[in-house]
Structures are given as structure tokens and as C-alpha cells.
Design a protein around this motif. Structure first.
Motif, PDB file in Angstrom:
ATOM      1  N   TYR A   1       0.811  -1.210   0.000  1.00  0.00           N
ATOM      2  CA  TYR A   1       0.000   0.000   0.000  1.00  0.00           C
ATOM      3  C   TYR A   1       0.850   1.268   0.000  1.00  0.00           C
ATOM      4  O   TYR A   1       0.336   2.370  -0.226  1.00  0.00           O
ATOM      5  N   SER A   2       2.166   1.145   0.247  1.00  0.00           N
ATOM      6  CA  SER A   2       3.030   2.323   0.336  1.00  0.00           C
ATOM      7  C   SER A   2       3.049   3.101  -0.973  1.00  0.00           C
ATOM      8  O   SER A   2       3.051   4.336  -0.971  1.00  0.00           O
ATOM      9  N   ARG A   3       3.076   2.388  -2.097  1.00  0.00           N
ATOM     10  CA  ARG A   3       3.090   3.089  -3.387  1.00  0.00           C
ATOM     11  C   ARG A   3       1.813   3.907  -3.583  1.00  0.00           C
ATOM     12  O   ARG A   3       1.849   5.027  -4.086  1.00  0.00           O
ATOM     13  N   LEU A   4       0.685   3.342  -3.182  1.00  0.00           N
ATOM     14  CA  LEU A   4      -0.575   4.058  -3.329  1.00  0.00           C
ATOM     15  C   LEU A   4      -0.616   5.268  -2.406  1.00  0.00           C
ATOM     16  O   LEU A   4      -1.052   6.356  -2.811  1.00  0.00           O
ATOM     17  N   LEU A   5      -0.143   5.114  -1.186  1.00  0.00           N
ATOM     18  CA  LEU A   5      -0.094   6.240  -0.259  1.00  0.00           C
ATOM     19  C   LEU A   5       0.782   7.359  -0.801  1.00  0.00           C
ATOM     20  O   LEU A   5       0.410   8.535  -0.775  1.00  0.00           O
ATOM     21  N   PHE A   6       1.964   6.984  -1.287  1.00  0.00           N
ATOM     22  CA  PHE A   6       2.887   7.974  -1.839  1.00  0.00           C
ATOM     23  C   PHE A   6       2.225   8.730  -2.992  1.00  0.00           C
ATOM     24  O   PHE A   6       2.358   9.942  -3.131  1.00  0.00           O
ATOM     25  N   ARG A   7       1.476   7.993  -3.797  1.00  0.00           N
ATOM     26  CA  ARG A   7       0.796   8.581  -4.940  1.00  0.00           C
ATOM     27  C   ARG A   7      -0.275   9.566  -4.495  1.00  0.00           C
ATOM     28  O   ARG A   7      -0.369  10.697  -4.993  1.00  0.00           O
ATOM     29  N   LEU A   8      -1.109   9.148  -3.552  1.00  0.00           N
ATOM     30  CA  LEU A   8      -2.243   9.977  -3.134  1.00  0.00           C
ATOM     31  C   LEU A   8      -1.800  11.212  -2.359  1.00  0.00           C
ATOM     32  O   LEU A   8      -2.529  12.214  -2.319  1.00  0.00           O
ATOM     33  N   GLU A   9      -0.627  11.152  -1.733  1.00  0.00           N
ATOM     34  CA  GLU A   9      -0.166  12.271  -0.914  1.00  0.00           C
ATOM     35  C   GLU A   9       0.717  13.251  -1.669  1.00  0.00           C
ATOM     36  O   GLU A   9       1.359  14.100  -1.063  1.00  0.00           O
ATOM     37  N   ARG A  10       0.732  13.163  -2.983  1.00  0.00           N
ATOM     38  CA  ARG A  10       1.545  14.098  -3.756  1.00  0.00           C
ATOM     39  C   ARG A  10       1.041  15.532  -3.612  1.00  0.00           C
ATOM     40  O   ARG A  10       1.802  16.480  -3.706  1.00  0.00           O
ATOM     41  N   PHE A  11      -0.259  15.687  -3.403  1.00  0.00           N
ATOM     42  CA  PHE A  11      -0.844  17.022  -3.356  1.00  0.00           C
ATOM     43  C   PHE A  11      -1.182  17.463  -1.934  1.00  0.00           C
ATOM     44  O   PHE A  11      -0.919  18.583  -1.552  1.00  0.00           O
ATOM     45  N   ASN A  12      -1.797  16.567  -1.181  1.00  0.00           N
ATOM     46  CA  ASN A  12      -2.194  16.908   0.179  1.00  0.00           C
ATOM     47  C   ASN A  12      -1.872  15.752   1.113  1.00  0.00           C
ATOM     48  O   ASN A  12      -2.140  14.595   0.789  1.00  0.00           O
ATOM     49  N   GLU A  13      -1.327  16.090   2.267  1.00  0.00           N
ATOM     50  CA  GLU A  13      -1.027  15.055   3.248  1.00  0.00           C
ATOM     51  C   GLU A  13      -2.327  14.524   3.835  1.00  0.00           C
ATOM     52  O   GLU A  13      -3.234  15.276   4.192  1.00  0.00           O
ATOM     53  N   LEU A  14      -2.410  13.224   3.928  1.00  0.00           N
ATOM     54  CA  LEU A  14      -3.604  12.595   4.481  1.00  0.00           C
ATOM     55  C   LEU A  14      -3.507  12.524   6.004  1.00  0.00           C
ATOM     56  O   LEU A  14      -2.420  12.539   6.583  1.00  0.00           O
ATOM     57  N   THR A  15      -4.653  12.424   6.646  1.00  0.00           N
ATOM     58  CA  THR A  15      -4.673  12.256   8.090  1.00  0.00           C
ATOM     59  C   THR A  15      -4.220  10.845   8.446  1.00  0.00           C
ATOM     60  O   THR A  15      -4.156   9.951   7.594  1.00  0.00           O
ATOM     61  N   THR A  16      -3.935  10.638   9.719  1.00  0.00           N
ATOM     62  CA  THR A  16      -3.553   9.311  10.189  1.00  0.00           C
ATOM     63  C   THR A  16      -4.653   8.301   9.912  1.00  0.00           C
ATOM     64  O   THR A  16      -4.389   7.159   9.515  1.00  0.00           O
ATOM     65  N   GLU A  17      -5.904   8.732  10.090  1.00  0.00           N
ATOM     66  CA  GLU A  17      -7.037   7.838   9.834  1.00  0.00           C
ATOM     67  C   GLU A  17      -7.123   7.460   8.352  1.00  0.00           C
ATOM     68  O   GLU A  17      -7.381   6.291   8.015  1.00  0.00           O
ATOM     69  N   ASP A  18      -6.911   8.431   7.486  1.00  0.00           N
ATOM     70  CA  ASP A  18      -6.970   8.152   6.052  1.00  0.00           C
ATOM     71  C   ASP A  18      -5.826   7.226   5.624  1.00  0.00           C
ATOM     72  O   ASP A  18      -6.021   6.314   4.807  1.00  0.00           O
ATOM     73  N   ARG A  19      -4.658   7.457   6.175  1.00  0.00           N
ATOM     74  CA  ARG A  19      -3.525   6.591   5.847  1.00  0.00           C
ATOM     75  C   ARG A  19      -3.800   5.164   6.308  1.00  0.00           C
ATOM     76  O   ARG A  19      -3.452   4.193   5.625  1.00  0.00           O
ATOM     77  N   GLN A  20      -4.454   5.023   7.447  1.00  0.00           N
ATOM     78  CA  GLN A  20      -4.785   3.693   7.946  1.00  0.00           C
ATOM     79  C   GLN A  20      -5.829   3.029   7.050  1.00  0.00           C
ATOM     80  O   GLN A  20      -5.792   1.813   6.831  1.00  0.00           O
ATOM     81  N   ARG A  21      -6.761   3.824   6.530  1.00  0.00           N
ATOM     82  CA  ARG A  21      -7.763   3.260   5.622  1.00  0.00           C
ATOM     83  C   ARG A  21      -7.095   2.676   4.375  1.00  0.00           C
ATOM     84  O   ARG A  21      -7.504   1.619   3.882  1.00  0.00           O
ATOM     85  N   ILE A  22      -6.094   3.354   3.876  1.00  0.00           N
ATOM     86  CA  ILE A  22      -5.362   2.828   2.716  1.00  0.00           C
ATOM     87  C   ILE A  22      -4.577   1.574   3.104  1.00  0.00           C
ATOM     88  O   ILE A  22      -4.560   0.579   2.365  1.00  0.00           O
ATOM     89  N   ALA A  23      -3.969   1.602   4.278  1.00  0.00           N
ATOM     90  CA  ALA A  23      -3.194   0.439   4.739  1.00  0.00           C
ATOM     91  C   ALA A  23      -4.087  -0.782   4.942  1.00  0.00           C
ATOM     92  O   ALA A  23      -3.631  -1.922   4.785  1.00  0.00           O
ATOM     93  N   ASP A  24      -5.338  -0.548   5.272  1.00  0.00           N
ATOM     94  CA  ASP A  24      -6.260  -1.656   5.557  1.00  0.00           C
ATOM     95  C   ASP A  24      -6.940  -2.211   4.301  1.00  0.00           C
ATOM     96  O   ASP A  24      -7.712  -3.178   4.396  1.00  0.00           O
TER      97      ASP A  24
END
Length: 279
Positions: free
Chosen positions: A7-30
Motif C-alpha cells: 500500500y506504500s506506493r498508493l499512499l505515496f501517490r495519493l499524498e503528492r498534493f495533500n497530506e492525508l490524516t492518520t485515519e486516512d492513511r490507515q484506511r489505505i493500509a487496511d
């Protein structure tokens, strides 16, 4: 959040513009990602078929294409690591094109239901997914311009520049060199030209010292000249300044004589001895 996970690649991709919250990052990890190794030349999605999952590229490359006049095809996009190649299928599950592996690839599949649930719970994730969809549309629009208004040399140069920038945004090609398992036929099909014409242009680029282009690796030797000759401006990719500062924006001057030199090169009217090379 751990790095090096699927999921790290997807997180890196989605956070190019805006940093996600801890909850949002966990949603991607899950997200329930299913990892699959695909061989070269295997269809991931076929024209006219419906799908219930999205495809995240972890390693390798994919390309989308449509058939033209029987066995012919037009490649409409390349997908690099970090891309969700079929994000539009969240709401348009029946695809009007095919997506195929360009060389071996490692893919992660995530069910539409899981992605929709994550997006429904987060406005930030919804916006991030929309941006990805719109950016893919912007790339397609640029490809239309490339095919309709640039000559063969500029078409190939433009695609090479685009891939370099997109790979750099994914943490790759920092040294202006990347492995790309495409063939001369793939290049021709992406640019709407014949195999012979693609071969001549690639030979021309080598002759001018713009690139080293071997069977499976491409190294750019003169970034600024390649950008100018390809009429390349990366604004349509919409990458943020924190990423763009790492782009290779310096380099040697354009080849003396510019396009005039291209016309007078001994390779401009054919490959010596009729030789053919696989790029």
C-alpha cells in the motif's frame, strides 16, 4: 506507517498534493490488496468486459490499447509503478479498451467495494481519487495532441520525457535512466507510426547524442534538448513543486542547428544498410 508495503506506493501517490490524516492513511493500509505476478503480454483487462476491482501497479509497466483495423492497435497510455491503471472502473466497470502487461509486472488488486467504502468515509480520499482520474484524463488529452499535431520525432521524444517525469514522481529514474521492456513495435503503436519509422527516429536520437537506447534500458543524455525537440511541458502532469524541484531541468544546450540538423543527418532518410534494431 511502514514503508515498503504494497500500500506504500498508493499512499505515496495519493499524498503528492495533500497530506492525508492518520485515519486516512490507515484506511489505505487496511485495503485488502491481492498481489499477483503477471507475465509479459498478459491482458489484465479486456475490451468490453466488466471488472469488480482496480489494479495498482507495484512493479513493471502496463499499457492500455484499442484495436484498429483487425490486428492493428493504438496504444493510448503507459502505466508506471504507483498508477491505478483502471480507477475509472469504480463507476464504469465495463472498459472500452484493454490493459496489458508490458514485460513482467507485479500488480495489486483491490475490490471496488473496499475503495468505495474508504472514499465514502473520507472527503480527502474522495478528492485524491478524483485527482488521479482527472490526471489520467489530462495525460490522454496530451497524447491526442501528440498524435495529431507533432511529427514522429517529437512524438517519441515527448513520450520519453513524460515517462521520465512520471517515473521520477514515483521515486525512479533519478539518474535519467530507466528500464523499459518495450519493443520497437510498442513505440510505433504508441506514436501512430510504422515500425520502420520508429526505428529511424530512435537511430536519429542516438546519432544526435540525445539518448542511449538499448534493448531494455533508456538513458537520456541531453534532457533540455529532448524537451525542446519533443515540445514537452510537464504542466499537464500537475505535479507539486516539492516533486518538480527534483526534475532534471538542467542539461546541455540543444543540438547545434536544431531541427535543421535532424533533416541533414545521414540517418534522416533511412537506417544504414537497411538494418533494424529493437529498442
Amino acid at each position: 506507517m511502514e514503508t515498503g508495503r504494497p500500500y506504500s506506493r498508493l499512499l505515496f501517490r495519493l499524498e503528492r498534493f495533500n497530506e492525508l490524516t492518520t485515519e486516512d492513511r490507515q484506511r489505505i493500509a487496511d485495503l485488502p490488496l491481492k498481489l499477483v505476478n503477471y507475465p509479459a503480454g498478459r491482458d489484465v483487462l479486456s475490451h468490453g468486459y466488466a471488472t469488480s476491482q482496480c489494479t495498482l501497479v507495484l512493479d513493471g509497466f502496463l499499457f492500455s490499447h484499442k484495436p484498429v483495423s483487425g490486428s492493428r492497435r493504438q496504444i493510448t497510455s503507459f502505466f508506471v509503478p504507483g498508477d491505478v491503471a483502471d480507477l475509472a472502473t469504480l463507476y464504469l466497470p465495463a472498459v472500452d479498451h484493454s490493459i496489458t502487461t508490458l514485460g513482467p509486472a507485479v500488480l495489486a488488486f483491490v475490490p471496488h467495494t473496499a475503495l468505495k467504502e474508504a472514499a465514502d468515509r473520507s472527503t480527502a480520499l474522495t478528492q485524491a481519487f478524483w485527482r488521479e482520474t482527472l490526471m489520467q484524463a489530462a495525460i490522454l488529452q496530451e497524447w491526442i495532441v501528440n498524435l495529431g499535431r507533432r511529427d514522429a520525432f517529437a512524438r517519441i521524444a515527448h513520450i520519453v520525457c513524460e515517462l521520465t517525469v512520471r517515473l521520477q514522481a514515483s521515486g525512479m529514474a533519478r539518474d535519467l535512466s530507466f528500464a523499459m521492456p518495450w519493443t520497437q513495435t510498442d513505440v510505433a503503436d504508441a506514436c501512430g507510426i510504422s515500425n520502420v519509422h520508429a526505428n529511424r527516429v530512435i537511430q536519429e536520437m542516438r546519432y544526435l547524442g540525445l539518448v542511449d537506447w538499448n534493448s531494455r534500458r533508456l538513458t537520456i543524455r541531453d534532457w533540455n534538448a529532448l524537451m525542446r525537440l519533443g515540445d514537452f511541458n510537464d504542466d499537464y502532469l500537475q505535479y507539486c513543486a516539492s516533486i518538480k524541484k527534483d526534475y532534471p531541468l538542467t542539461g546541455h544546450a540543444a543540438p547545434e542547428g536544431g531541427f535543421a540538423r535532424l533533416r541533414t543527418s545521414p540517418l534522416a532518410y533511412g537506417v544504414p544498410g537497411g538494418a533494424k534494431s529493437d529498442c
